[in-house]
Design an enzyme around this catalytic site. Structure first.
Site, PDB file in Angstrom:
ATOM      1  N   GLU A 219      -6.430  -9.290  33.936  1.00  0.00           N
ATOM      2  CA  GLU A 219      -5.127  -9.920  34.860  1.00  0.00           C
ATOM      3  C   GLU A 219      -5.363 -10.545  35.506  1.00  0.00           C
ATOM      4  O   GLU A 219      -4.135 -11.100  36.568  1.00  0.00           O
ATOM      5  CB  GLU A 219      -6.112  -7.992  35.411  1.00  0.00           C
TER       6      GLU A 219
ATOM      7  N   GLU B 275     -24.291  -4.768  19.078  1.00  0.00           N
ATOM      8  CA  GLU B 275     -24.505  -5.352  20.471  1.00  0.00           C
ATOM      9  C   GLU B 275     -26.703  -4.889  20.118  1.00  0.00           C
ATOM     10  O   GLU B 275     -26.776  -5.806  21.484  1.00  0.00           O
ATOM     11  CB  GLU B 275     -24.334  -3.875  21.207  1.00  0.00           C
TER      12      GLU B 275
END
Length: 310
Positions: free
Chosen positions: A91, A122
């Site tokens: 953004e 992960e």
């Protein structure tokens, strides 16, 4: 003790894995009670963040010092934290006109993990180390490791490598005294208590991460001159909505009518900052661009340099 027994014992100590006894039978509650209960849990998030405002402010100040010297902000996480880091980073270019490489989100498993859960990656500290090493970090960069538990191996591997490169490292977790907080140079640990759905850290922990990342990127951009008053003056108008927002921003900043605001924007190739400077000072488009360049894009400073003609 095998690794799974050790892991179970470790998870049992984490606030993010605890169960809320007041919510031990969700199916027995009415939908209205469920909504109300979840809302009450969510209300705890801003209060918890409020206990860490001094720490967050310090992180932003140190980040900005480095960004002014050409440094980057890199978020790294797995699962929900990784997605939130990518979201916040993505953004920044349309909101603040930044280069896509200035604020970057790194998620375990790469872009495919944005839509599909890739849970096992992960657990790989070496993958985190490899992914962050690809950025060729230096002492001007800042790397924020995000992990609800504060123990995600992928994030720990990334932060260890980032720290060795000389980058500023931040350990952002939702458990106190976390391995991530212990490893990073700056510790940011915000506990929001057991989740509404036990262990589902996309809920309060995820909301906490979203709010704090918003703070870090937005307020860093304020300090870097990407705003004027409380207006987005470096936004990139890539669609009709943003072009209309650019015009409204110029109108709000200058008091000009829509026709004058539109004409000013056209004269400076859509630069909101330059259009405001043209309207408030009477500078030509070329002079406005030069004035902003001299002041490294700080509109407030460029305005001070220019004698208003109105």
């Amino acid at each position: 003790m095998d690794k799974y027994t050790e892991l179970r014992a470790e998870l049992a100590t984490l606030t993010t894995e605890a169960s809320n006894p007041a919510l031990d039978d969700l199916a027995a509650m009415s939908t209205l009670d469920l909504v109300s209960a979840m809302n009450q849990e969510d209300l705890k998030v801003p209060l918890a963040i409020g206990t860490a405002v001094s720490t967050i402010a310090n992180i932003i100040d140190q980040l900005v010092l480095r960004m002014r010297q050409g440094g980057r902000l890199i978020y790294v996480g797995a699962g929900t934290p990784g997605r939130l880091g990518v979201l916040d980073a993505s953004e920044c270019p349309p909101t603040f006109g930044t280069d896509p490489g200035l604020v970057v989100g790194v998620i375990a498993g790469g872009d495919s993990a944005l839509k599909n859960a890739i849970e096992n990656i992960e657990d790989s500290a070496s993958a985190g180390s490899r992914d962050i090493a690809a950025f060729d970090l230096n002492g001007h960069d800042t790397v924020v490791g995000i992990s609800a538990s504060g123990r995600t191996p992928y994030v720990l591997g990334a932060i260890e490598t980032a720290k060795a490169s000389g980058a500023l490292t931040v350990g952002f977790a939702c458990n106190a005294r976390s391995p991530l907080g212990n490893l990073a140079e700056l510790r940011l640990e915000i506990e929001v208590g057991p989740e509404f759905l036990t262990g589902s850290t996309r809920l309060k922990a995820g909301t906490t991460q979203k709010m704090v990342l918003n703070m870090i990127s937005t307020l860093a951009m304020v300090r870097l001159g990407k705003t004027y008053r409380n207006l987005m003056v470096d936004l990139q108008a890539g669609n009709d909505k943003l072009r209309a927002r650019s015009e409204r921003t110029v109108i709000r900043a200058t008091g000009a009518d829509p026709r004058a605001a539109s004409a000013a924007l056209d004269s400076v190739d859509g630069s909101v900052k330059a259009a405001i400077l043209v309207l408030l000072t009477g500078l030509s488009p070329a002079q406005a661009a030069s004035a902003l360049e001299r002041r490294a894009g700080f509109l407030q400073e460029a305005l001070k340099d220019s004698q208003p003609s109105l």
